[in-house]
Motif scaffolding. Structure first.
Motif, PDB file in Angstrom:
ATOM      1  N   ALA A  19       0.833  -1.197   0.000  1.00  0.00           N
ATOM      2  CA  ALA A  19       0.000   0.000   0.000  1.00  0.00           C
ATOM      3  C   ALA A  19       0.871   1.251   0.000  1.00  0.00           C
ATOM      4  CB  ALA A  19      -0.921   0.006   1.227  1.00  0.00           C
ATOM      5  N   ILE A  20       0.391   2.294  -0.630  1.00  0.00           N
ATOM      6  CA  ILE A  20       1.135   3.562  -0.696  1.00  0.00           C
ATOM      7  C   ILE A  20       1.474   4.067   0.692  1.00  0.00           C
ATOM      8  CG2 ILE A  20       1.026   5.973  -1.376  1.00  0.00           C
ATOM      9  CD1 ILE A  20       1.499   4.090  -3.687  1.00  0.00           C
ATOM     10  N   ASP A  73       2.085   2.399   3.332  1.00  0.00           N
ATOM     11  CA  ASP A  73       3.208   1.632   3.883  1.00  0.00           C
ATOM     12  C   ASP A  73       4.532   2.097   3.278  1.00  0.00           C
ATOM     13  OD1 ASP A  73       1.788  -0.043   5.629  1.00  0.00           O
ATOM     14  OD2 ASP A  73       1.173  -1.319   3.964  1.00  0.00           O
ATOM     15  N   ARG A  74       4.513   2.376   1.972  1.00  0.00           N
ATOM     16  CA  ARG A  74       5.731   2.866   1.321  1.00  0.00           C
ATOM     17  C   ARG A  74       6.150   4.211   1.910  1.00  0.00           C
ATOM     18  NH1 ARG A  74       6.841   0.784  -4.025  1.00  0.00           N
ATOM     19  NH2 ARG A  74       5.402  -0.895  -4.559  1.00  0.00           N
ATOM     20  N   VAL A  75       5.168   5.088   2.075  1.00  0.00           N
ATOM     21  CA  VAL A  75       5.455   6.406   2.643  1.00  0.00           C
ATOM     22  C   VAL A  75       5.992   6.273   4.059  1.00  0.00           C
ATOM     23  CG1 VAL A  75       4.417   8.577   3.410  1.00  0.00           C
ATOM     24  CG2 VAL A  75       3.806   7.623   1.183  1.00  0.00           C
ATOM     25  N   LYS A  76       5.372   5.407   4.856  1.00  0.00           N
ATOM     26  CA  LYS A  76       5.823   5.200   6.241  1.00  0.00           C
ATOM     27  C   LYS A  76       7.260   4.690   6.268  1.00  0.00           C
ATOM     28  CE  LYS A  76       4.657   2.833  10.569  1.00  0.00           C
ATOM     29  NZ  LYS A  76       3.675   1.955  11.269  1.00  0.00           N
ATOM     30  N   GLY A  77       7.569   3.744   5.384  1.00  0.00           N
ATOM     31  CA  GLY A  77       8.932   3.212   5.343  1.00  0.00           C
ATOM     32  C   GLY A  77       9.957   4.280   5.034  1.00  0.00           C
ATOM     33  N   LEU A  78       9.679   5.093   4.040  1.00  0.00           N
ATOM     34  CA  LEU A  78      10.620   6.147   3.659  1.00  0.00           C
ATOM     35  C   LEU A  78      10.710   7.211   4.751  1.00  0.00           C
ATOM     36  CD1 LEU A  78       9.638   6.443  -0.105  1.00  0.00           C
ATOM     37  CD2 LEU A  78      11.683   5.364   0.844  1.00  0.00           C
ATOM     38  N   ASP A  79       9.565   7.544   5.358  1.00  0.00           N
ATOM     39  CA  ASP A  79       9.579   8.548   6.429  1.00  0.00           C
ATOM     40  C   ASP A  79      10.307   8.055   7.669  1.00  0.00           C
ATOM     41  OD1 ASP A  79       8.258  10.461   4.981  1.00  0.00           O
ATOM     42  OD2 ASP A  79       6.279  10.077   5.851  1.00  0.00           O
ATOM     43  N   GLY A 115      12.958   6.365   7.574  1.00  0.00           N
ATOM     44  CA  GLY A 115      14.392   6.374   7.308  1.00  0.00           C
ATOM     45  C   GLY A 115      14.885   5.311   6.364  1.00  0.00           C
ATOM     46  N   ALA A 116      13.972   4.552   5.724  1.00  0.00           N
ATOM     47  CA  ALA A 116      14.400   3.560   4.737  1.00  0.00           C
ATOM     48  C   ALA A 116      14.963   4.270   3.517  1.00  0.00           C
ATOM     49  CB  ALA A 116      13.232   2.674   4.333  1.00  0.00           C
ATOM     50  N   ASP A 117      15.910   3.639   2.853  1.00  0.00           N
ATOM     51  CA  ASP A 117      16.518   4.217   1.659  1.00  0.00           C
ATOM     52  C   ASP A 117      15.877   3.698   0.373  1.00  0.00           C
ATOM     53  OD1 ASP A 117      19.146   5.681   2.721  1.00  0.00           O
ATOM     54  OD2 ASP A 117      18.858   3.847   3.869  1.00  0.00           O
ATOM     55  N   ASP A 118      15.237   2.543   0.450  1.00  0.00           N
ATOM     56  CA  ASP A 118      14.552   1.976  -0.708  1.00  0.00           C
ATOM     57  C   ASP A 118      13.535   0.972  -0.200  1.00  0.00           C
ATOM     58  OD1 ASP A 118      13.867   1.513  -3.321  1.00  0.00           O
ATOM     59  OD2 ASP A 118      15.834   0.774  -3.959  1.00  0.00           O
ATOM     60  N   TYR A 119      12.627   0.561  -1.098  1.00  0.00           N
ATOM     61  CA  TYR A 119      11.475  -0.232  -0.681  1.00  0.00           C
ATOM     62  C   TYR A 119      11.121  -1.189  -1.806  1.00  0.00           C
ATOM     63  CZ  TYR A 119       6.914  -0.742   1.771  1.00  0.00           C
ATOM     64  OH  TYR A 119       5.827  -1.207   2.463  1.00  0.00           O
ATOM     65  N   VAL A 120      11.096  -2.484  -1.535  1.00  0.00           N
ATOM     66  CA  VAL A 120      10.737  -3.487  -2.543  1.00  0.00           C
ATOM     67  C   VAL A 120       9.646  -4.379  -1.979  1.00  0.00           C
ATOM     68  CG1 VAL A 120      11.538  -5.439  -3.928  1.00  0.00           C
ATOM     69  CG2 VAL A 120      13.050  -3.507  -3.549  1.00  0.00           C
ATOM     70  N   THR A 121       8.617  -4.644  -2.791  1.00  0.00           N
ATOM     71  CA  THR A 121       7.526  -5.498  -2.340  1.00  0.00           C
ATOM     72  C   THR A 121       7.717  -6.933  -2.834  1.00  0.00           C
ATOM     73  OG1 THR A 121       6.197  -4.855  -4.266  1.00  0.00           O
ATOM     74  CG2 THR A 121       5.873  -3.609  -2.236  1.00  0.00           C
ATOM     75  N   LYS A 122       7.266  -7.872  -2.011  1.00  0.00           N
ATOM     76  CA  LYS A 122       7.301  -9.281  -2.371  1.00  0.00           C
ATOM     77  C   LYS A 122       6.097  -9.623  -3.247  1.00  0.00           C
ATOM     78  CE  LYS A 122       9.220 -10.363   2.201  1.00  0.00           C
ATOM     79  NZ  LYS A 122       8.978 -11.065   3.480  1.00  0.00           N
ATOM     80  N   PRO A 123       6.234 -10.546  -4.200  1.00  0.00           N
ATOM     81  CA  PRO A 123       7.472 -11.256  -4.578  1.00  0.00           C
ATOM     82  C   PRO A 123       8.369 -10.343  -5.406  1.00  0.00           C
ATOM     83  CG  PRO A 123       5.699 -11.912  -6.023  1.00  0.00           C
ATOM     84  CD  PRO A 123       5.074 -11.001  -4.992  1.00  0.00           C
ATOM     85  N   PHE A 124       9.660 -10.613  -5.370  1.00  0.00           N
ATOM     86  CA  PHE A 124      10.609  -9.793  -6.122  1.00  0.00           C
ATOM     87  C   PHE A 124      11.603 -10.699  -6.840  1.00  0.00           C
ATOM     88  CE2 PHE A 124      11.733  -9.816  -1.548  1.00  0.00           C
ATOM     89  CZ  PHE A 124      12.811 -10.680  -1.595  1.00  0.00           C
ATOM     90  N   ASP A 125      12.291 -10.120  -7.795  1.00  0.00           N
ATOM     91  CA  ASP A 125      13.308 -10.851  -8.543  1.00  0.00           C
ATOM     92  C   ASP A 125      14.661 -10.626  -7.878  1.00  0.00           C
ATOM     93  OD1 ASP A 125      13.703 -12.195 -11.460  1.00  0.00           O
ATOM     94  OD2 ASP A 125      15.434 -10.960 -10.941  1.00  0.00           O
ATOM     95  N   LEU A 126      15.438 -11.679  -7.720  1.00  0.00           N
ATOM     96  CA  LEU A 126      16.730 -11.556  -7.051  1.00  0.00           C
ATOM     97  C   LEU A 126      17.687 -10.622  -7.792  1.00  0.00           C
ATOM     98  CD1 LEU A 126      17.320 -15.249  -5.914  1.00  0.00           C
ATOM     99  CD2 LEU A 126      16.767 -13.282  -4.459  1.00  0.00           C
TER     100      LEU A 126
END
Length: 217
Positions: free
Chosen positions: A82-83, A85-91, A93-104
């Motif tokens: 969810a947007i 959650d992304r905003v919360k992560g960056l706020d 102090g996260a530097d980047d954000y990837v959602t599962k599933p992801f490519d290695l």
């Protein structure tokens, strides 16, 4: 470079750690937020991959506590896309954000980019005289010719190149290229540096006796 993976799904933790080790990183792991935070504060990692839904402490709590003491780059890994959650992560102090599933391969690319950014290097190609360190391809050339290095030899060259002109102590090298499972010998860094000099030239790495090593150029 040394990376910490904090993830409570055993199979995903194993796959991530194995993939990063095969790429040449030293990898420590933690399967709870409390253990992840303890390791993150105890060591100066080049990057932390952090899940959000963790036992004991969740990823938000780990990140908030970490940011009170360290600026270690953090890549959030989560199934929550969810947007908000992304905003919360960056706020937080996260530097980047990837959602599962992801490519290695995407994870590897983001890890490389964050480590370069933390060292103040925007370009993936680091030119040091006739030597070019390509951090995206993890390849090294000298005067246009490919140079074959072991994973740890490459890790030392990349670390010194990212900190070009600055002293890197022997203990810093140990902390960045060996993980918690390594049983290292006291002279192992000197052996790797000697091998690098044989391949890239004896003057490529300058020894500051009693202090550490410097790459100039």
């Amino acid at each position: 470079m040394r990376v910490l993976v904090v993830e409570d799904e055993p199979e995903l933790l194993r796959v991530l750690a194995q993939s990063l080790r095969e790429t040449g990183y030293a990898v420590d792991v933690a399967d709870t937020g409390r253990l992840g935070l303890a390791k993150a504060l105890a060591w100066d990692y080049d990057l932390i991959l952090l899940d959000i839904l963790l036992p004991e402490l969740d990823g938000w709590q780990v990140l908030t506590a970490l940011r009170k003491q360290k600026a270690t780059p953090v890549l959030i890994l989560t199934a929550r896309d969810a947007i908000d959650d992304r905003v919360k992560g960056l706020d937080c102090g996260a530097d980047d954000y990837v959602t599962k599933p992801f490519d290695l391969s995407e994870i590897s690319a983001r890890v490389r980019a964050l480590i370069r950014r933390a060292a103040g290097k925007a370009d993936s190609r680091l030119e040091i005289g006739a030597v070019v360190v390509d951090t995206a391809r993890r390849k090294i050339t000298r005067a246009g010719a490919d140079i074959v290095l072991t994973a740890r030899e490459y890790a030392i060259v990349e670390l010194l190149a990212l900190h070009r002109g600055n002293l890197v102590t022997k203990s810093q090298i140990y902390d960045h290229i060996f993980d918690e499972s390594d049983d290292t010998l006291s002279n192992l860094v000197e052996v790797h540096v000697s091998n690098v000099r044989k391949k890239l030239g004896k003057d490529f790495i300058e020894t500051r006796r009693g202090m550490g090593y410097v790459v100039n150029g």
